[in-house]
Design a protein around this motif. Sequence first.
Motif, PDB file in Angstrom:
ATOM      1  N   PRO A  71       0.747  -1.141  -0.269  1.00  0.00           N
ATOM      2  CA  PRO A  71       0.181  -0.277   0.103  1.00  0.00           C
ATOM      3  C   PRO A  71       0.739   1.374   0.101  1.00  0.00           C
ATOM      4  O   PRO A  71       0.143   2.382  -0.371  1.00  0.00           O
ATOM      5  N   GLU A  72       1.906   1.095  -0.185  1.00  0.00           N
ATOM      6  CA  GLU A  72       3.324   2.372   0.278  1.00  0.00           C
ATOM      7  C   GLU A  72       3.266   2.886  -0.924  1.00  0.00           C
ATOM      8  O   GLU A  72       3.485   4.383  -0.784  1.00  0.00           O
ATOM      9  N   ILE A  73       3.141   2.075  -1.849  1.00  0.00           N
ATOM     10  CA  ILE A  73       3.734   2.249  -2.860  1.00  0.00           C
ATOM     11  C   ILE A  73       2.479   2.751  -4.293  1.00  0.00           C
ATOM     12  O   ILE A  73       2.640   3.981  -4.787  1.00  0.00           O
ATOM     13  N   ASN A  74       1.040   2.471  -3.789  1.00  0.00           N
ATOM     14  CA  ASN A  74      -0.180   3.526  -3.483  1.00  0.00           C
ATOM     15  C   ASN A  74      -0.188   4.362  -3.280  1.00  0.00           C
ATOM     16  O   ASN A  74      -0.544   5.294  -3.741  1.00  0.00           O
ATOM     17  N   ALA A  75       0.507   4.563  -1.845  1.00  0.00           N
ATOM     18  CA  ALA A  75       0.593   6.401  -1.547  1.00  0.00           C
ATOM     19  C   ALA A  75       1.645   7.121  -2.783  1.00  0.00           C
ATOM     20  O   ALA A  75       1.459   8.675  -2.431  1.00  0.00           O
ATOM     21  N   LEU A  76       2.298   6.069  -3.162  1.00  0.00           N
ATOM     22  CA  LEU A  76       3.921   7.294  -3.410  1.00  0.00           C
ATOM     23  C   LEU A  76       3.119   7.482  -4.885  1.00  0.00           C
ATOM     24  O   LEU A  76       3.071   8.918  -5.241  1.00  0.00           O
ATOM     25  N   SER A  77       2.180   6.525  -5.615  1.00  0.00           N
ATOM     26  CA  SER A  77       1.359   6.813  -7.096  1.00  0.00           C
ATOM     27  C   SER A  77       0.196   7.599  -6.637  1.00  0.00           C
ATOM     28  O   SER A  77       0.432   8.693  -7.652  1.00  0.00           O
ATOM     29  N   THR A  78      -0.049   8.409  -5.765  1.00  0.00           N
ATOM     30  CA  THR A  78      -1.193   9.306  -5.689  1.00  0.00           C
ATOM     31  C   THR A  78      -0.780  10.302  -5.488  1.00  0.00           C
ATOM     32  O   THR A  78      -1.580  11.378  -6.322  1.00  0.00           O
ATOM     33  N   ILE A  79       0.338  10.866  -4.617  1.00  0.00           N
ATOM     34  CA  ILE A  79       1.553  12.139  -5.126  1.00  0.00           C
ATOM     35  C   ILE A  79       1.913  12.517  -6.420  1.00  0.00           C
ATOM     36  O   ILE A  79       2.117  13.395  -6.489  1.00  0.00           O
ATOM     37  N   LEU A  80       2.799  11.069  -6.471  1.00  0.00           N
ATOM     38  CA  LEU A  80       3.001  11.069  -7.811  1.00  0.00           C
ATOM     39  C   LEU A  80       2.082  11.488  -8.867  1.00  0.00           C
ATOM     40  O   LEU A  80       2.163  13.041  -9.789  1.00  0.00           O
ATOM     41  N   ILE A  81       0.179  11.311  -9.667  1.00  0.00           N
ATOM     42  CA  ILE A  81      -0.357  11.725  -9.987  1.00  0.00           C
ATOM     43  C   ILE A  81      -0.906  12.740 -10.045  1.00  0.00           C
ATOM     44  O   ILE A  81      -0.810  13.813 -10.484  1.00  0.00           O
ATOM     45  N   SER A  82      -0.815  13.540  -8.718  1.00  0.00           N
ATOM     46  CA  SER A  82      -1.318  14.741  -8.111  1.00  0.00           C
ATOM     47  C   SER A  82      -0.501  15.765  -8.787  1.00  0.00           C
ATOM     48  O   SER A  82      -0.533  17.245  -9.645  1.00  0.00           O
ATOM     49  N   ILE A  83       1.177  15.584  -8.561  1.00  0.00           N
ATOM     50  CA  ILE A  83       2.022  16.212  -9.353  1.00  0.00           C
ATOM     51  C   ILE A  83       1.668  16.493 -10.769  1.00  0.00           C
ATOM     52  O   ILE A  83       1.687  17.374 -10.976  1.00  0.00           O
ATOM     53  N   VAL A  84       2.103  14.953 -11.700  1.00  0.00           N
ATOM     54  CA  VAL A  84       1.327  15.506 -12.811  1.00  0.00           C
ATOM     55  C   VAL A  84       0.351  16.095 -13.173  1.00  0.00           C
ATOM     56  O   VAL A  84       0.570  16.817 -13.599  1.00  0.00           O
ATOM     57  N   THR A  85      -1.018  15.970 -12.488  1.00  0.00           N
ATOM     58  CA  THR A  85      -2.145  16.279 -12.598  1.00  0.00           C
ATOM     59  C   THR A  85      -1.906  18.319 -12.727  1.00  0.00           C
ATOM     60  O   THR A  85      -1.849  18.891 -13.594  1.00  0.00           O
ATOM     61  N   VAL A  86      -1.395  18.410 -11.645  1.00  0.00           N
ATOM     62  CA  VAL A  86      -1.146  19.627 -11.015  1.00  0.00           C
ATOM     63  C   VAL A  86      -0.233  20.267 -12.320  1.00  0.00           C
ATOM     64  O   VAL A  86      -0.422  21.940 -12.765  1.00  0.00           O
ATOM     65  N   GLY A  87       0.970  20.391 -12.381  1.00  0.00           N
ATOM     66  CA  GLY A  87       2.161  20.622 -13.569  1.00  0.00           C
ATOM     67  C   GLY A  87       0.903  20.914 -15.299  1.00  0.00           C
ATOM     68  O   GLY A  87       1.029  21.290 -15.613  1.00  0.00           O
TER      69      GLY A  87
END
Lengths: 266, 394
Positions: free
Chosen positions: A231-247
């Motif tokens: 689930p840690e990977i899930n958390a990390l991916s969620t953060i990455l998705i947010s950064i990319v989306t904002v960008g």
Amino acid sequence: MIRRLTWFNATALTFGFTFLYLPIVLLIIYSFNESKLVTVWGGFSTKWYGELMRNEAMLDAAWVTLRVAVFSASIATALGTMAAIVLVRAGRFPSRTLFSGMVYAPLVMPEVITGLSLLLLFIAIGLDRGMLTIILAHTTFAMCYVAVVVSSRLVTFDQSLEEAAADLGASPLDTFFSVTLPIIAPAVVAGWLLAFTLSLDDLVIASFNTGPGATTLPIKIYSAVRLGVSPEINALSTILISIVTVGVITASLLQKRLVRRGYQVE
Amino acid sequence: MNEQSSTQKRNQQTVSGNSSTRFEKEGRTPIVEFRNVVKQFGEFTAVDDVSLKIWPGEFFALLGPSGCGKTTLLRMLAGFETPSSGEILLDGKNILPVPPNKRPVNMMFQSYALFPHLSVRDNIAFGLKRDGMTKENIEARTEEMLKLVRMENFAHRKPHQMSGGQRQRVALARALAKNPKLLLLDEPLGALDAKLREATQFELVNIQEKLGTTFIIVTHDQEEAMTVSTRIGVMNLGIVAQVDTPAGIYENPSSRFVADFIGDVNLLEGRIEGEAKGKHAEGNMLFAANGIETTFSARCPDQLEAGTTCWLAVRPEKIAISKEKDTKAVNQVSGVVDDIAYVGNLSTYHVRLANGRVIKAQEVNRRRVENREITWEDEVWLSFTEGAGLLLAE
């Protein structure tokens, strides 16, 4: 004429977006899962985000990724902007079409080929693989995207503005920094953001050109997942998705603003 | 009204004084001299062997249809284009090796080319900052320019927050800020509507008279060129067809192209019959139009010989129209009214002559239109004086 949403359109819309976003939505939901088992819902929790913050290896990888993204995006923006200016402005020089085609070709080139060819080059010139090689590799493919974004802005740029600057006594360099760059700045920033997000989520090219001590986040995730999804990977991916989306959203808003502010001279 | 009369007065003065020929005789240095300038774009010759002198303090208009090379000539002066051959002298010095940012010439662009990211004040100060002036001097000069174009209250605005007329004034202020020897104006009023255009024309003239700077304006609008300029260079197909004062161009066009391009003109083809006789007919020749019995006496500056094919050019407003034959008139011809174009203050009568050609005669409507004597299909007599017509060889 305002068209109503018919049942056909509604269905198509639902299916389309479900197909696109269901996996991502699932991933985000499970990143807040209490249970250690990825596929079993055990209640809401943010503990995996906490775990992630204590995972040294992950944080190291994130730091590497961030540095690679910032450096490669900056170099790609400088190179891509220059390429765009030459392609839009230089008028007709021999084999101009060939050159512009060559700038855009890497956009459709399979990543495996880009990665492999860069790897061969680095071996040939004896450059040790590490963060530098990843930065160079990312710069190479990201600059094409920057060139596309900036040249689409330059095409509508009123060249008499530069003539006016020259007429008022500005040298060519002065003209570029005091007139051209401020006017195309939103496009340049949009290009940078695009290059940044591309570098952030690239796996293929990075894994070809990586070396010891230069593990980027996507490589880290990929290798971690092979040992089992946590689930840690899930958390990390969620953060990455947010950064990319904002960008990506910022990049497109910047380009819209450009048009709204009347920068297009009629 | 006041402004209008002052402009006309100025035009008349230059007609009588003809300062350009006086300068030439005095051996003064022209501010701009084109020497056999040619500009080719690939196969196309935009400017074809142009030689032209422009004197200090002139308001010179380059007039011609689009694609005649007038803008290219201006851009070569500013340094944005390089001539294929020939020389351009500014104050007697060859300026071709000088890049645009080092020429003491400023240009006002057709699109105004105001910097969209800078305020009005910063736009005007742009050139001054590159001159290495002190901050106080830059501020003082910027204020002065804002006042000159009456834009003091808009100093903080960005270009997209202003109307076309306001942008035009800012562009003028910016181009004049560096106090150039020469100001180039590329279709400066093209984007304005008719009313504003007229007002701006007089404003331009006033500013030019106040500053004494040499202005060169490029325009395709002949009325604009006539109103603002002291001299006009009419261009066609890359060559300068004629250079003269507005009145000179209008009254003594040197070719059919110029006669036709400036104002409205009737052109009749025919040939020279011989010398004209009469009290006011000095230098006049007799002209016989093809297909018409009568001959006309008209001025003939080209001294054409008898039998030469030529054209008679007469302006519509110089032709009188009446129902009865005028026994005293030298040049007279009859015809039938084909059409009447009524525009309120004026009426233009289209009269068909015996040879089928239609001649336009313009009359001021002193009477109300209901009381007009002449109507469609009437037999009428057209007459004009010996000084009104002009015989042109080409």
